[in-house]
Design an enzyme around this catalytic site. Sequence first.
Site: not given
Ligand code: SAH
Ligand code: SF4
Length: 360
Positions: A91, A104, A111, A118, A346
């Site tokens: 996505e 984005c 992942c 997440c 996010c």
């Molecule tokens: N894997 C990378 C980039 C993708 S996630 C990382 O973790 O940085 C992008 C951002 O979304 C990250 O900062 C992650 O911690 C945040 N994120 C993941 N799940 C989330 C949620 N349920 N609510 C808010 N932010 C979240």
């Molecule tokens: Fe992977 Fe989600 Fe953790 Fe980012 S926040 S490293 S996308 S599992």
Amino acid sequence: MTHWFGLTPAQRVAEVEAAGLPAFRAGQISRHVFERHEFDPGSFTDLPLAMREVVSGRWFAPPLALAFELTADKGRTVKRAWALVDGAVIESVLMRYPRRDTLCISSQAGCGMGCPFCATGQGGLRRNLTAVEILAQLADAEATLASGSLPGGPGRVGNVVFMGMGEPLANYNAVMSAVRRIVDPVPDGWGISARGVTVSTVGLVPAMSRLAAEGLPVTLALSLHAPDDDLRDELVPVNKRFKVAEVLDAAWDYARVTKRRVSIEYALIRDVNDQAARADALARELRRRGDWAWAHVNVIPLNPTPGSRWTASTPASQAGFVARLERAHVPVTVRDTRGSDIDGACGQLAATVPPGDLGA
Ligand code: SAH
Ligand code: SF4
């Protein structure tokens, strides 16, 4: 499969010559793609008809097919789910803001890092994306914005954030070759300023050091979420390998080497990581490394994900957390929750078709 997006400028000339075409055609094709944001060679009318077919067959096989699309914010947020050639689904989310359009993008299908809050992490890693699959998300967004079909009129992508599905630094080579094409000046690439490109990482320390040495001033975002190992071990499982002190040292090195302020991502989770003492600990950890504002904290109200036992902090604890950081002179902003109503915010990207949506 060779695709125009993924080739370096020199490789494009070599490819064109190997196909028996004059070298200047490479520049013509690139101007369509990177200047006019067109990527259907059928519309490259300055090429003879027969040549368009050659170009299309050799370098423009579509890497992505639209699976479904959802919009929010009166059409200003567009989430697109894409099927890859092997059936994996990823996505990307385009967000229109008054001064900049932000895209984005995903770097992996799924992942493997398993952060429990997440949605992407819950399905595990399917595979790395190729540079072409990463760039095709940008090409689509540029074409959509250039067409003027979205509310707000024609636009251009100003910011590209690697905050979609996947851990970009776990797919280092493909991500870096994509970044080079993104920042290469028009018509060699999309000509987006490196400062407008954000690579967000869970904290893979060796790759962070490697990124610092690339000489590309992209913005680094570190998903910290807790200032202490006890809690971070639980929220970010990779913390068992790279501890808070190590990831913050790597972030600080990145700031020193690139002179770019690092963004510290902190998803605020009710009664889990939102206590005043944790705000103070975070401020202390940042300030003891450098007293200039080398880090900026980006507070993300936790977005809901299926099956998660956690929720966002109350407005009062969020305000309290932010105030503690401000009092310690740590720059802090609260991220908006754009796209949360279409599971486009996010951590919500799981490439699941919403109920009642039969796909596009
Ligand atoms: N894997 C990378 C980039 C993708 S996630 C990382 O973790 O940085 C992008 C951002 O979304 C990250 O900062 C992650 O911690 C945040 N994120 C993941 N799940 C989330 C949620 N349920 N609510 C808010 N932010 C979240
Ligand atoms: Fe992977 Fe989600 Fe953790 Fe980012 S926040 S490293 S996308 S599992």
